[in-house]
Scaffold this motif. Structure first.
Motif, PDB file in Angstrom:
ATOM      1  N   TYR A   4       0.824  -1.195   0.000  1.00 57.11           N
ATOM      2  CA  TYR A   4       0.000   0.000   0.000  1.00 57.11           C
ATOM      3  C   TYR A   4       0.858   1.244   0.000  1.00 57.11           C
ATOM      4  CZ  TYR A   4      -3.755  -3.126   0.607  1.00 57.11           C
ATOM      5  OH  TYR A   4      -4.629  -4.126   0.371  1.00 57.11           O
ATOM      6  N   GLY A  43      -3.377   3.833   1.685  1.00 59.47           N
ATOM      7  CA  GLY A  43      -3.843   3.202   2.934  1.00 59.47           C
ATOM      8  C   GLY A  43      -3.593   4.063   4.158  1.00 59.47           C
ATOM      9  N   ALA A  45      -1.216   6.536   6.807  1.00 54.91           N
ATOM     10  CA  ALA A  45       0.127   6.583   7.364  1.00 54.91           C
ATOM     11  C   ALA A  45       0.674   5.177   7.586  1.00 54.91           C
ATOM     12  CB  ALA A  45       0.098   7.331   8.684  1.00 54.91           C
ATOM     13  N   ILE A  47       1.889   2.841   9.923  1.00 52.62           N
ATOM     14  CA  ILE A  47       1.741   2.792  11.383  1.00 52.62           C
ATOM     15  C   ILE A  47       3.076   2.466  12.058  1.00 52.62           C
ATOM     16  CG2 ILE A  47       0.461   1.683  13.278  1.00 52.62           C
ATOM     17  CD1 ILE A  47      -1.681   0.984  11.065  1.00 52.62           C
ATOM     18  N   GLY A  84      -4.817   8.960   6.530  1.00 50.63           N
ATOM     19  CA  GLY A  84      -4.108  10.043   5.842  1.00 50.63           C
ATOM     20  C   GLY A  84      -4.379  10.027   4.343  1.00 50.63           C
ATOM     21  N   ARG A 259      -2.739  -9.330  12.563  1.00 52.13           N
ATOM     22  CA  ARG A 259      -2.117  -9.817  11.337  1.00 52.13           C
ATOM     23  C   ARG A 259      -1.052 -10.875  11.619  1.00 52.13           C
ATOM     24  NH1 ARG A 259      -4.874  -5.550  10.987  1.00 52.13           N
ATOM     25  NH2 ARG A 259      -5.953  -5.148   9.039  1.00 52.13           N
TER      26      ARG A 259
END
Ligand SMILES: CCCCCCC/C=C/C(=O)SCCNC(=O)CCNC(=O)[C@H](O)C(C)(C)COP(=O)(O)OP(=O)(O)OC[C@H]1O[C@@H](n2cnc3c(N)ncnc32)[C@H](O)[C@@H]1OP(=O)(O)O
Length: 701
Positions: A4, A43, A45, A47, A84, A259
């Motif tokens: 992304y 997608g 910022a 993270i 964002g 995830r």
């Protein structure tokens, strides 16, 4: 992230700034389209970058500069525009999207707010009421909904970039003032204060103790009442507070835990990337009680054909009536047009002979389950996967009565099974990687967070629950009331305290298990020590008095009759506890909320360390995902193992030692793994997996 485009990624932001400046300077450029790579707009910022210092051009001025451009700028949104990414699109003058695109401001789920102007621009675009909904829930919306809300100007089934190019060319030269969201007033309903107050109390109630939803409402109040520049100042202040809070770290950890657990591995070395899952198209569910019905619905929603079997005629008739309605309702909730799966009901186990996978969901009784498994082994064609929805029974014992023990796994669903996200996939010593991979993939298709766990009594979730419940009962013996214990846990962030929860699920569930374990029942002496350990007979005595919880209208609380939902304290329980203490020579003492939390939560956490030590869970993320998705652990506290790290492992060890040394509070002996982690300087939770593996190699665990 490799897949992304993430705006906080320095090179992406620098790239956008450079391209916009080039376009501004170039007289041949009349209009601009911003799009993503490979069909994904953005997608949001990265993270992972939140943990370190921010470098490169900051996002807020970058978006502001785009908005100020005097040539029309359109965002061509394909794939996703989240966080964002959507804030960048809101800085553009127009937004054109593909019909399959998904948009949203999910920052609240990461402990943040839309801090690149999103909290100020979105309400100016779609109005305060709709913005409050999107920003405080963080929910994703489809392109169709975004168009209806006014976020998008056009939606296409064809190429969104081509349409955006055509569109901005067509509007080149037109005035842009009304397209600059920061310059617009925020459309608000007349009773704006009462709306904001209502939403504030709703978010406080929904996410007890979570800071981000509250900050989102505060930012939107600023959007509704202040000029844009002052609103941005408020957004910046609130964002700074959230950014440095433990809650944001916990929620971002929870995002990655979800995830990590998908990338499962077994002690044998089998894992998600070296095991092949079978694709299931026809399955069966045996037993149509509450769990079985939910599992049928969950399977049918994926498009799988389900044979739903129940041998008791009355139960079968009821299920045949209730399940289609449940399916319809759930499909509606998920906005699916028609429930795709086909369900056939049967009272004959013979009818499962053609399916590829069976999920047994009969009563939690080993002899009954063994009987069903033996029968299945003779009825199903060779190669059929046999799964048990057990909450803690021995998977290997079930596997032993089949011809192919490698094809047996546990699939522990949580009630209601078509709604709850958690699925423990339990592998026994003989379960094949293919069986685990298939169950995990099936869980994913059903929208579950599947966690692969080893086979031991209670697996991970219920094994950890046992010491937690035990301590709660001991606290009642020592002077606490059910309300005091529940209030402390609810204040911590659980949606329900342990006694309220016990009333909801039924006190007889645990009673039956304790009877099977020989801990209570006829012939067992009524002492406070059983099988060599401190034991509280309080919950057994409640059951003996017919107080099974909500279903009987009385449990640790009283309700308005059987099936009642509203818990009220019951003087009967106070007298019952006083009498019990007097009988056993116990003197009630005053117990603080801190002690309640330490005794209940540290007991649970300590068992988590034992589970890691025993390799029943592959890492702390697995335990944390189980507790967040299945046991109501507040997500903004990351999970029990993450929480242990936040509190400090040294502190947890010290408090466990303290309670353990108390003559009447045994069971809290600190785990070896916890001791070794503390001795190694308390590494962060992300390093525990590596630490455990090293310790295991050196036989220290
Ligand atoms: C003054 C300061 C101003 C700063 C302001 C900053 C304001 C902006 C804040 C934000 O933008 S916060 C981030 C908002 N975005 C999100 O929350 C999106 C999160 N991601 C998702 O929802 C999903 O990943 C997805 C994009 C819908 C894709 O789902 P899919 O199921 O297709 O894939 P996944 O398995 O979820 O993800 C693949 C892969 O990518 C990693 N990843 C996804 N999003 C991010 C991210 N935002 N940051 C870092 N990494 C991300 C994910 O972890 C997976 O990685 P691997 O597990 O494969 O390593």
């Amino acid at each position: 992230c490799t897949r992304y485009v993430l705006v906080k990624n320095t090179s992406v932001r620098q790239g956008i700034v450079d391209a916009v400046q080039r376009a501004l300077k170039d007289p041949k450029v009349t209009s601009v389209v911003i799009c993503g790579q490979n069909g994904k707009f953005c997608g949001g910022a990265d993270i992972r970058e939140f943990a370190g210092p921010m470098s490169g051009p900051p996002l807020v001025p970058m978006i502001h500069a785009i908005e100020a451009v005097d040539k029309p700028v359109a965002a061509a949104i394909e794939g996703v525009a989240l966080g964002g990414g959507l804030e960048l699109a809101l800085g553009c003058h127009y937004r054109i999207a593909h019909s399959k695109a998904v948009l949203g401001l999910p920052e609240v789920t990461l402990g943040l707010l839309p801090g690149a102007g999103g909290s100020q621009r979105l309400p100016r675009l779609i109005g305060l009421t709709a913005a409050l909904d999107l920003i405080t829930t963080g929910r994703h919306v489809s392109a169709a909904e975004a168009l209806k809300l006014g976020i998008l100007d056009q939606v296409t089934d064809n190429n969104a970039v081509d349409l955006a190019v055509e569109f901005v060319r067509s509007v080149a030269g037109q005035p842009l003032d009304s397209r600059r969201l920061s310059t617009l007033p925020c459309p608000c309903p007349p009773d704006v204060d009462s709306l904001l107050d209502k939403v504030m109390s709703k978010v406080r109630q929904r996410s007890r103790g979570a800071l981000a939803p509250v900050a989102c409402v505060q930012a939107l109040r600023a959007a509704a009442s202040l000029p844009y520049a002052q609103g941005m100042e408020k957004e910046r202040e609130l964002m700074a507070t959230l950014f440095n809070s433990g809650q944001a770290r916990a929620l971002q950890y929870a995002f990655f835990s979800q995830r990590v657990v998908g990338k499962w591995s077994l002690p044998s070395g089998a894992s998600w990337d070296n095991s092949t899952a079978r694709t299931i198209s026809k399955a069966a569910v045996i037993g149509l009680g509450t769990m079985g019905r939910g599992i049928v619905v969950a399977l049918a929603l994926t498009g799988i054909s389900v044979v739903a079997v129940e041998t008791q005629e009355k139960q079968l008739a009821e299920a045949s009536r209730v399940v289609p309605a449940m399916l319809q309702r759930e499909a509606g909730r998920r906005r699916l047009a028609t429930p795709p799966g086909v369900i056939s009901f049967s009272s004959n186990l013979q009818d499962v002979s053609e399916v590829e996978l069976v999920i047994e969901a009969v009563f939690e009784d080993m002899s009954l389950k063994l009987q069903v498994f033996k029968h299945l082994a003779s009825v199903c064609r060779p190669g059929t996967l046999l799964c048990s929805n057990t909450s803690g029974l021995d998977i290997d014992q079930l596997a032993a009565v089949t011809q192919s023990p490698g094809l047996v796994v546990g699939m522990h669903f949580f009630a209601p099974a078509h709604v709850m996200k958690l699925l423990e996939v339990v592998y026994g010593p003989r379960s094949s990687p293919e069986a685990v991979a298939t169950a995990m993939q099936l869980g994913k298709r059903m929208g579950k967070v599947g966690v692969a766990v080893g086979n031991c009594p209670g697996f991970v979730g219920n094994r950890m629950l046992k010491p937690y419940l035990e301590q709660a009962n001991f606290l009642l013996e020592e002077g606490a009331t059910p309300q005091q214990v529940d209030e402390a846990l609810e204040e911590f962030g659980f949606p329900m305290g342990v006694f309220r929860m016990s009333d909801l699920s039924g006190l007889d569930v645990g009673w039956r298990i304790r009877k099977e374990a020989g801990l209570t029942g006829p012939g067992v002496e009524s002492t406070r020590t059983r099988q060599g350990r401190r034991y509280s007979p309080l919950p057994d005595q409640m059951c003996e008095a017919g107080r099974l919880g909500q279903k009987t209208g009385k449990g640790w609380y009283q309700y308005d009759g059987p099936g009642g939902r509203v818990a009220r304290s019951d003087p009967w329980v106070d007298i019952f506890l006083e009498t019990y203490r007097a009988e056993h020579g116990l003197v009630a003492r005053s117990i603080t909320p801190e002690e309640i939390l330490e005794r209940c939560l540290y007991a649970l956490i300590n068992e988590g360390f034992n589970i890691l030590q025993d390799a029943v869970a592959a890492g702390p993320e697995d335990i944390d995902a189980i507790y967040v998705f299945g046991y109501g652990w507040p997500r903004h506290r990351g999970g029990p193992m993450f929480h242990a790290g936040q509190v400090g492992l040294g502190r947890i060890l010290e408090r466990l030692n303290h309670h353990h040394s108390h003559p009447d509070v045994p069971h809290l002996k600190p785990s070896t793994l916890l001791r070794r982690l503390v001795a190694a300087g308390s590494p962060p939770v992300q390093k525990w997996r590596e630490f455990i593996n090293k310790e295991r190699v050196h036989s220290q665990l």
